[in-house]
Scaffold this active site. Structure first.
Site, PDB file in Angstrom:
ATOM      1  N   HIS A 257     -65.385  23.660 -26.727  1.00 15.86           N
ATOM      2  CA  HIS A 257     -66.176  23.980 -27.904  1.00 15.86           C
ATOM      3  C   HIS A 257     -66.917  25.278 -27.672  1.00 15.86           C
ATOM      4  O   HIS A 257     -67.344  25.552 -26.560  1.00 15.86           O
ATOM      5  CB  HIS A 257     -67.183  22.857 -28.208  1.00 15.86           C
ATOM      6  CG  HIS A 257     -67.657  22.899 -29.609  1.00 15.86           C
ATOM      7  ND1 HIS A 257     -68.732  23.664 -29.985  1.00 15.86           N
ATOM      8  CD2 HIS A 257     -67.181  22.315 -30.722  1.00 15.86           C
ATOM      9  CE1 HIS A 257     -68.895  23.529 -31.283  1.00 15.86           C
ATOM     10  NE2 HIS A 257     -67.959  22.732 -31.760  1.00 15.86           N
ATOM     11  N   ASP A 313     -62.695  15.984 -32.403  1.00 16.09           N
ATOM     12  CA  ASP A 313     -61.317  15.725 -32.823  1.00 16.09           C
ATOM     13  C   ASP A 313     -60.564  14.827 -31.871  1.00 16.09           C
ATOM     14  O   ASP A 313     -59.545  14.247 -32.233  1.00 16.09           O
ATOM     15  CB  ASP A 313     -60.563  17.050 -32.961  1.00 16.09           C
ATOM     16  CG  ASP A 313     -61.154  17.878 -34.072  1.00 16.09           C
ATOM     17  OD1 ASP A 313     -61.372  17.313 -35.144  1.00 16.09           O
ATOM     18  OD2 ASP A 313     -61.418  19.060 -33.851  1.00 16.09           O
TER      19      ASP A 313
HETATM   20  N1  COA Z   1     -57.854  23.236 -22.890  1.00 18.84           N
HETATM   21  C1  COA Z   1     -57.733  23.986 -21.779  1.00 18.84           C
HETATM   22  N2  COA Z   1     -58.511  25.038 -21.494  1.00 18.84           N
HETATM   23  C2  COA Z   1     -59.461  25.333 -22.385  1.00 18.84           C
HETATM   24  C3  COA Z   1     -59.649  24.606 -23.555  1.00 18.84           C
HETATM   25  C4  COA Z   1     -58.795  23.520 -23.798  1.00 18.84           C
HETATM   26  N3  COA Z   1     -58.916  22.789 -24.911  1.00 18.84           N
HETATM   27  N4  COA Z   1     -60.649  25.145 -24.259  1.00 18.84           N
HETATM   28  C5  COA Z   1     -61.088  26.183 -23.553  1.00 18.84           C
HETATM   29  N5  COA Z   1     -60.370  26.309 -22.411  1.00 18.84           N
HETATM   30  C6  COA Z   1     -60.529  27.363 -21.393  1.00 18.84           C
HETATM   31  C7  COA Z   1     -59.962  28.669 -21.945  1.00 18.84           C
HETATM   32  O1  COA Z   1     -58.589  28.797 -21.624  1.00 18.84           O
HETATM   33  C8  COA Z   1     -60.810  29.705 -21.278  1.00 18.84           C
HETATM   34  O2  COA Z   1     -60.318  29.897 -19.976  1.00 18.84           O
HETATM   35  P1  COA Z   1     -60.319  31.353 -19.300  1.00 18.84           P
HETATM   36  O3  COA Z   1     -61.777  31.672 -19.132  1.00 18.84           O
HETATM   37  O4  COA Z   1     -59.601  31.119 -18.008  1.00 18.84           O
HETATM   38  O5  COA Z   1     -59.609  32.255 -20.252  1.00 18.84           O
HETATM   39  C9  COA Z   1     -62.168  29.028 -21.170  1.00 18.84           C
HETATM   40  O6  COA Z   1     -61.911  27.615 -21.207  1.00 18.84           O
HETATM   41  C10 COA Z   1     -63.117  29.395 -22.296  1.00 18.84           C
HETATM   42  O7  COA Z   1     -62.450  29.091 -23.520  1.00 18.84           O
HETATM   43  P2  COA Z   1     -62.425  30.000 -24.790  1.00 18.84           P
HETATM   44  O8  COA Z   1     -61.107  29.834 -25.480  1.00 18.84           O
HETATM   45  O9  COA Z   1     -62.884  31.399 -24.480  1.00 18.84           O
HETATM   46  O10 COA Z   1     -63.543  29.302 -25.637  1.00 18.84           O
HETATM   47  P3  COA Z   1     -63.884  29.614 -27.139  1.00 18.84           P
HETATM   48  O11 COA Z   1     -65.328  29.378 -27.289  1.00 18.84           O
HETATM   49  O12 COA Z   1     -63.346  30.934 -27.575  1.00 18.84           O
HETATM   50  O13 COA Z   1     -63.026  28.509 -27.902  1.00 18.84           O
HETATM   51  C11 COA Z   1     -62.258  26.496 -28.788  1.00 18.84           C
HETATM   52  C12 COA Z   1     -63.481  27.281 -28.291  1.00 18.84           C
HETATM   53  C13 COA Z   1     -62.740  25.222 -29.478  1.00 18.84           C
HETATM   54  C14 COA Z   1     -61.492  27.342 -29.797  1.00 18.84           C
HETATM   55  C15 COA Z   1     -61.356  26.166 -27.589  1.00 18.84           C
HETATM   56  O14 COA Z   1     -62.058  25.354 -26.672  1.00 18.84           O
HETATM   57  C16 COA Z   1     -60.052  25.485 -28.007  1.00 18.84           C
HETATM   58  O15 COA Z   1     -59.107  26.179 -28.344  1.00 18.84           O
HETATM   59  N6  COA Z   1     -59.995  24.122 -27.971  1.00 18.84           N
HETATM   60  C17 COA Z   1     -58.830  23.409 -28.421  1.00 18.84           C
HETATM   61  C18 COA Z   1     -58.834  23.286 -29.933  1.00 18.84           C
HETATM   62  C19 COA Z   1     -59.848  22.295 -30.437  1.00 18.84           C
HETATM   63  O16 COA Z   1     -59.933  21.168 -29.960  1.00 18.84           O
HETATM   64  N7  COA Z   1     -60.600  22.731 -31.457  1.00 18.84           N
HETATM   65  C20 COA Z   1     -61.567  21.874 -32.126  1.00 18.84           C
HETATM   66  C21 COA Z   1     -62.957  22.366 -31.893  1.00 18.84           C
HETATM   67  S1  COA Z   1     -64.133  21.207 -32.567  1.00 18.84           S
END
Ligand code: COA
Length: 377
Positions: A257, A313
């Site tokens: 998140h 979710d």
């Molecule tokens: N599974 C595996 N790794 C994850 C992850 C996940 N669900 N969510 C984040 N990470 C990792 C990223 O790969 C990143 O790693 P890095 O630093 O090696 O590149 C790190 O954690 C930080 O994640 P980041 O994508 O920069 O966080 P964000 O704040 O931009 O994104 C979300 C937040 C929600 C978009 C992201 O966690 C995600 O894509 N989750 C899956 C989709 C989801 O469940 N969305 C519903 C949200 S309520």
């Protein structure tokens, strides 16, 4: 350059909700989400978001009457839903239908506060009716009209399945609607406020929001979670499945998140409801697989020094599936709930508006001259 993804940037002042990311708390208008999920109904939460206060008995009855009256959807919009290709994603159909509701809304271009409140109530009720109609019409069934006297949660299940749901199913959907209703400056709410800040109308703002919610990084994640649970044949296979995905650099849907640095407080609320469903004869498989996924994520992310926790979710998916909601309709249920939050934010934006217009940092080429087309490669 500013923060990529606008992380940590404050884009508005709001009285609607606050996400305490470090503590894992979510508060709507001063009320903890656990308290609301346990002791209020979705309709009461709508009242809180639109009027700033939980309703009195009379206020609630008045709002329920308006929601019931407004849940009826114009035949011309239902015809549009009927005309959608069977394979269209229900979120795309909902996006189109909400836009079309703006064509037939008597208050469509009226920007007065009274008209915006009427449209907020109407859209929140109509989103439920349209969501159920999308599924019935694409399956060659007739759309059902909302039944008087039912809550929005019960009506959603009734209009989908043609049967008034049991009390537990209604309560679970009601709680799911409450926990999804509002969530600070999330991506779809931001989209709604950006559209509203141009002083465009409420149907345009919520149409923007629906398009934004559809993405798998936002509302679309619940559908992807269920696809993952269905792909994993048994609980033992969950660990290797998760590790394989992480090794390939893929994300596990339902985890992570932007704001929460600990468990999303909505996740345990939905997990408890999932457990209650199972006690009443539901399938234990989804929770067993979910527990193993969670365990593996905990281990793997601890190893990488990057704790990632389950979000809302992760548990909503199996709850909806167990209640017979089609997989590709999950995000529409989220949209029905968030309509309350979006509309509240749009009204808040109108009440103290300034155009939202950030800047970009130009990193492209400079100083080029147009050459005749024949001379270009
Ligand atoms: N599974 C595996 N790794 C994850 C992850 C996940 N669900 N969510 C984040 N990470 C990792 C990223 O790969 C990143 O790693 P890095 O630093 O090696 O590149 C790190 O954690 C930080 O994640 P980041 O994508 O920069 O966080 P964000 O704040 O931009 O994104 C979300 C937040 C929600 C978009 C992201 O966690 C995600 O894509 N989750 C899956 C989709 C989801 O469940 N969305 C519903 C949200 S309520």
């Amino acid at each position: 350059m500013g923060s990529k993804g606008l992380e940590g940037i404050v884009a508005a002042r709001t009285t609607l909700s606050h996400v305490y990311g470090e503590e894992g708390r979510l508060v709507y208008g001063g009320y903890e989400i656990e308290d609301l999920a346990e002791n209020a109904s979705f309709e009461e939460v709508c009242h809180l978001l639109w009027f700033g206060e939980l309703p009195s008995r009379a206020g609630l009855e008045d709002l329920k009457a308006k929601l019931a009256r407004d849940a009826v959807v114009d035949e011309r919009v239902l015809d549009l839903v009927r005309a959608a290709p069977r394979e269209a994603h229900p979120m795309s159909t909902l996006r189109t239908a909400v836009s079309a509701l703006g064509l037939v809304d008597p208050d469509a271009e009226d920007m007065s506060a009274g008209a915006n409140l009427r449209k907020s109530i109407r859209l929140t009720a109509q989103a439920v009716t349209v969501t159920a109609a999308i599924d019935r019409l694409r399956n060659g069934k007739e759309a059902l009209a909302p039944r008087a006297g039912l809550s929005l949660a019960a009506n959603l299940l009734y209009m989908l399945h043609g049967e008034v749901p049991e009390a537990l199913a209604e309560r679970i959907i009601d709680a799911a609607l409450i926990v999804h209703a509002e969530h600070g400056m999330n991506a779809s709410t931001f989209a709604a406020r950006v559209t509203a800040a141009t002083l465009s109308d409420l149907h345009s703002a919520t149409t923007s929001a629906i398009g934004t919610l559809k993405g798998p990084l936002h509302g679309g994640a619940n559908e992807q979670v269920m696809r993952m649970l269905l792909e994993i044949p048994d609980p033992e296979a969950a660990g290797p499945y998760v590790r394989g995905k992480l090794e390939r650099g893929e994300k596990i849907m339902g985890f992570g998140h932007r704001v929460y640095r600990t468990t999303d407080p909505r996740a345990p609320i939905l997990k408890r409801l999932a457990e209650e469903l199972i006690r009443r004869g539901g399938n234990t498989r989804w929770l067993q697989i979910s527990d193993r996924i969670q365990e593996t994520m905990r281990e793997e992310m601890a190893r990488k020094g990057k704790p990632i926790y389950p979000n809302v979710d992760f548990f909503s998916a199996s709850v909806y599936y167990t209640l017979g909601i089609p997989l590709d309709l999950f995000t529409n249920v989220f949209a029905c709930a968030r309509m309350a939050g979006w509309t509240a934010h749009v009204m808040e934006q109108y009440s103290d508006n300034r155009l939202i217009r950030p800047a970009s940092e130009y990193v492209g080429p400079r100083g080029r001259k147009v050459r005749p087309i024949e001379e270009r490669a």
